[in-house]
Design a protein around this motif. Structure first.
Motif, mmCIF file in Angstrom:
data_model
loop_
_atom_site.group_PDB
_atom_site.id
_atom_site.type_symbol
_atom_site.label_atom_id
_atom_site.label_comp_id
_atom_site.label_asym_id
_atom_site.label_seq_id
_atom_site.Cartn_x
_atom_site.Cartn_y
_atom_site.Cartn_z
ATOM 1 N N ALA A 54 37.688 41.978 37.746
ATOM 2 C CA ALA A 54 38.224 43.220 38.308
ATOM 3 C C ALA A 54 37.103 43.940 39.046
ATOM 4 O O ALA A 54 35.974 44.035 38.563
ATOM 5 C CB ALA A 54 38.788 44.107 37.201
ATOM 6 N N ARG A 69 43.171 50.481 49.956
ATOM 7 C CA ARG A 69 43.663 49.708 48.810
ATOM 8 C C ARG A 69 44.988 49.033 49.150
ATOM 9 O O ARG A 69 45.230 47.866 48.795
ATOM 10 C CB ARG A 69 43.847 50.628 47.603
ATOM 11 N N ALA A 73 45.662 44.940 49.372
ATOM 12 C CA ALA A 73 46.641 44.319 48.489
ATOM 13 C C ALA A 73 47.553 43.347 49.221
ATOM 14 O O ALA A 73 48.226 42.522 48.581
ATOM 15 C CB ALA A 73 47.487 45.402 47.799
ATOM 16 N N GLU A 76 45.906 37.554 50.293
ATOM 17 C CA GLU A 76 45.913 36.607 49.185
ATOM 18 C C GLU A 76 44.580 35.874 49.169
ATOM 19 O O GLU A 76 44.058 35.485 50.214
ATOM 20 C CB GLU A 76 47.061 35.589 49.339
ATOM 21 N N CYS A 78 45.131 38.172 45.690
ATOM 22 C CA CYS A 78 45.089 39.612 45.482
ATOM 23 C C CYS A 78 43.920 39.964 44.567
ATOM 24 O O CYS A 78 43.763 39.381 43.485
ATOM 25 C CB CYS A 78 46.406 40.080 44.872
ATOM 26 N N ILE A 79 43.100 40.876 45.018
ATOM 27 C CA ILE A 79 41.934 41.323 44.255
ATOM 28 C C ILE A 79 42.307 42.604 43.523
ATOM 29 O O ILE A 79 42.778 43.571 44.136
ATOM 30 C CB ILE A 79 40.725 41.553 45.177
ATOM 31 N N ALA A 80 42.072 42.623 42.229
ATOM 32 C CA ALA A 80 42.393 43.796 41.415
ATOM 33 C C ALA A 80 41.310 44.849 41.609
ATOM 34 O O ALA A 80 40.128 44.600 41.341
ATOM 35 C CB ALA A 80 42.503 43.411 39.938
ATOM 36 N N LEU A 81 41.720 46.019 42.081
ATOM 37 C CA LEU A 81 40.802 47.135 42.291
ATOM 38 C C LEU A 81 41.139 48.235 41.299
ATOM 39 O O LEU A 81 42.305 48.604 41.121
ATOM 40 C CB LEU A 81 40.907 47.676 43.715
ATOM 41 N N THR A 82 40.122 48.783 40.650
ATOM 42 C CA THR A 82 40.345 49.893 39.742
ATOM 43 C C THR A 82 40.573 51.173 40.533
ATOM 44 O O THR A 82 40.407 51.208 41.756
ATOM 45 C CB THR A 82 39.137 50.077 38.810
ATOM 46 N N ASP A 83 40.976 52.231 39.828
ATOM 47 C CA ASP A 83 41.164 53.522 40.494
ATOM 48 C C ASP A 83 39.832 54.032 41.021
ATOM 49 O O ASP A 83 38.773 53.791 40.421
ATOM 50 C CB ASP A 83 41.763 54.543 39.526
ATOM 51 N N THR A 190 36.681 38.247 47.457
ATOM 52 C CA THR A 190 37.143 37.009 46.818
ATOM 53 C C THR A 190 35.965 36.194 46.314
ATOM 54 O O THR A 190 35.996 35.646 45.198
ATOM 55 C CB THR A 190 37.978 36.188 47.803
ATOM 56 N N ASP A 196 42.154 33.743 41.690
ATOM 57 C CA ASP A 196 42.974 33.515 40.517
ATOM 58 C C ASP A 196 43.075 32.014 40.259
ATOM 59 O O ASP A 196 43.188 31.225 41.191
ATOM 60 C CB ASP A 196 44.358 34.117 40.721
#
Length: 508
Positions: A54, A69, A73, A76, A78-83, A190, A196
């Motif tokens: 993350a 963001r 999104a 592909e 998809c990279i998970a981004l925190t708040d 990535t 993933d």
């Protein structure tokens, strides 16, 4: 990139060298994404890829960050981004630090970068909203220098613009998407976070990259067949040919109009100033004494000198305005800075010879006779009471003569003063007519010389544009010929690349 899912039979298999070359040539960001998603091994050899990390998003929680963001999104994998957070408490494994394209880094942000670096965080840097700041490259260089001092290495800041990505997605312009920097940033994310796991995700990434590459080739083929680029170049060439003189004719016409207007205004100003001076001179003459009339020509010459100085200042200001207007119309002169024309410092106009002495005529002799007659009459009237006394009868004769002589002297002197004023007044009118003619000649000469200088300035300023226009026209003609000659080969290359990509789909 299209959002369609890959077919179920899409299996992870290495691309052929020909397909890799096609993807790298048409979609460099997609090729980099495939390398980042595949990891250190072969693109299709890895059956299971490492789980992604993350990414901690560090930046302002505003609309620009939210748009970034959202656009990330869509890519592909998809990279998970925190708040978004301004100051992370714990050091994450991977962090994306958003920088402002309008201002250099501050001490607080540098402290955050230093803590992340000391905590072992792999930090990526992106400078958002580059579309809103024309001088963002200078800010990028400054931020790079500041971060290099903290990190000890090049931070590799990625300039991005989420709004350009939105515009590229809405218009389908792949080149605009590359300019937005979102694809490059996604590729680095990535590589830093890891794709993933599983072959399905690898197949989805590969499918998206191949579809995007194929669409770019199809768009290029359509553009080549439509001849849009050739038509655009020919339209630009026609526009340049229409203004091939570099705006010289328009500039010369504007110069002539403004010079004519300046001539009319300045000549009218000369006439108004001469009329005002003439009126002032008449008022002064009415108040002058008998002796002051002899020195009045020198005083009038000083007034003419002052009027000439004021007129020269007005003329210089008007010529400076003309020079600025011409420079605004034609642009600056490349070889030498344009200097406003300066009128010649000729001596002020002269009034001419001093007035000649007034010659006495019949009127003066007549006034003597009338003055004496009137004086004797007044004298007789004044001594009339004395004639009643016989003893004083003889004494009235000298008194009558003295009074008559005094009155005659005063009448003659007053009449001479009036005649001298009229003589000076006529001389002033004639002299100012001469001064007006000299001042008009002075203005006309200065305007003719200024017109010659301004014309030369306009010619020199537009000559550069004429040369540049001819050079650009020659480039456009060469480009049109090159496009027409290369079009068949380019279409053939597009068809060949499409066949290679279609063969990849057939094999899968």
């Amino acid at each position: 990139m299209p959002d369609s899912d890959p077919p179920a039979s899409f299996a992870p298999a290495p691309l052929s060298p020909e397909a890799e070359a096609v993807v790298g040539r048409w979609n460099p960001q997609g090729a980099a994404l495939l390398r980042a998603a595949s990891g250190p091994g072969d693109a299709g050899a890895a059956a299971v890829l490492p789980a992604p990390e993350a990414v901690a998003l560090i930046g302002p929680a505003d609309a620009s960050t939210l748009l970034l963001r959202t656009e990330l999104a869509r890519f592909e994998p998809c990279i998970a981004l925190t708040d978004p957070m301004v100051d992370p408490g714990a050091a994450p494994a991977v962090a994306l630090l958003l920088l402002d394209a309008g201002a250099a880094l501050g001490a607080s942000t540098l402290n955050v970068v230093s803590r992340l670096s000391s905590g072992g965080t792999r930090t990526l840097f992106a400078m958002n909203n580059t579309h809103a700041y024309p001088d963002w490259r200078a800010v990028l260089d400054r931020n790079t220098a500041l971060l290099t001092q903290v990190l000890g290495a090049d931070p590799a800041i990625v300039p991005v613009s989420a709004r350009l990505s939105v515009a590229a997605r809405q218009s389908g312009d792949a080149a605009l998407l590359d300019r937005s920097g979102l694809a490059q940033l996604h590729t680095r994310l990535t590589a830093a976070a890891g794709a993933d796991g599983g072959p399905d995700r690898w197949a989805a990434v590969l499918h998206r990259v191949l579809a995007d590459t194929r669409q770019r080739i199809v768009d290029q083929s359509a553009e080549l067949n439509s001849g849009a680029e050739v038509a655009r170049l020919r339209e630009e060439r026609a526009t340049l040919l229409a203004a091939r003189d570099g705006g010289r004719a328009q500039a010369m016409s504007a110069l002539r109009n403004r010079m004519h207007l300046a001539r009319m205004d300045l000549l009218h100003d000369v006439g108004a100033r001469i009329r005002a001076l003439n009126a002032t001179a008449r008022s002064d003459l009415d108040r002058l004494g008998r002796r002051a009339t002899k020195t009045y020509p020198a005083d009038l010459q000083q007034s003419v000198n002052q009027l000439t100085a004021e007129l020269d200042a007005v003329l210089a200001q008007r010529l400076a305005d003309l020079s600025r207007q011409l420079e605004a119309a034609t642009g600056p002169t490349p070889d030498a800075p344009a200097r406003p024309p300066v009128p010649r410092t000729d001596p002020p106009p002269r009034l001419g010879p001093d007035p000649e002495p007034r010659h006495r005529g019949v009127e003066d002799h007549l006034m003597i006779a009338l003055g004496a007659s009137g004086g004797f009459g007044l004298g007789r009237l004044a001594v009339a009471p004395l004639t009643l006394v016989p003893a004083l009868n003889y004494a009235t004769i000298p008194v009558t003569l003295l009074l008559g002589a005094a009155v005659a002297y005063w009448v003659v002197r007053a009449r001479g003063h009036i005649a001298d004023r009229a003589h000076i007044r006529q001389w002033v009118s004639d002299a100012l007519v001469n001064v007006k003619a000299q001042l008009e000649q002075r203005v006309s000469t200065a305007l003719v010389e200024a017109e010659s200088q301004l014309t030369d300035q306009a010619v020199r300023a537009t000559t550069t544009r004429v040369v540049e226009s001819d050079r650009r026209v020659a480039e456009l003609e060469s480009r049109v010929r090159e496009l027409n000659s290369r079009q068949p080969a380019q279409l053939a290359a597009c068809r060949r690349d499409l066949q290679i990509l279609d063969s990849v789909h057939t094999q899968r």
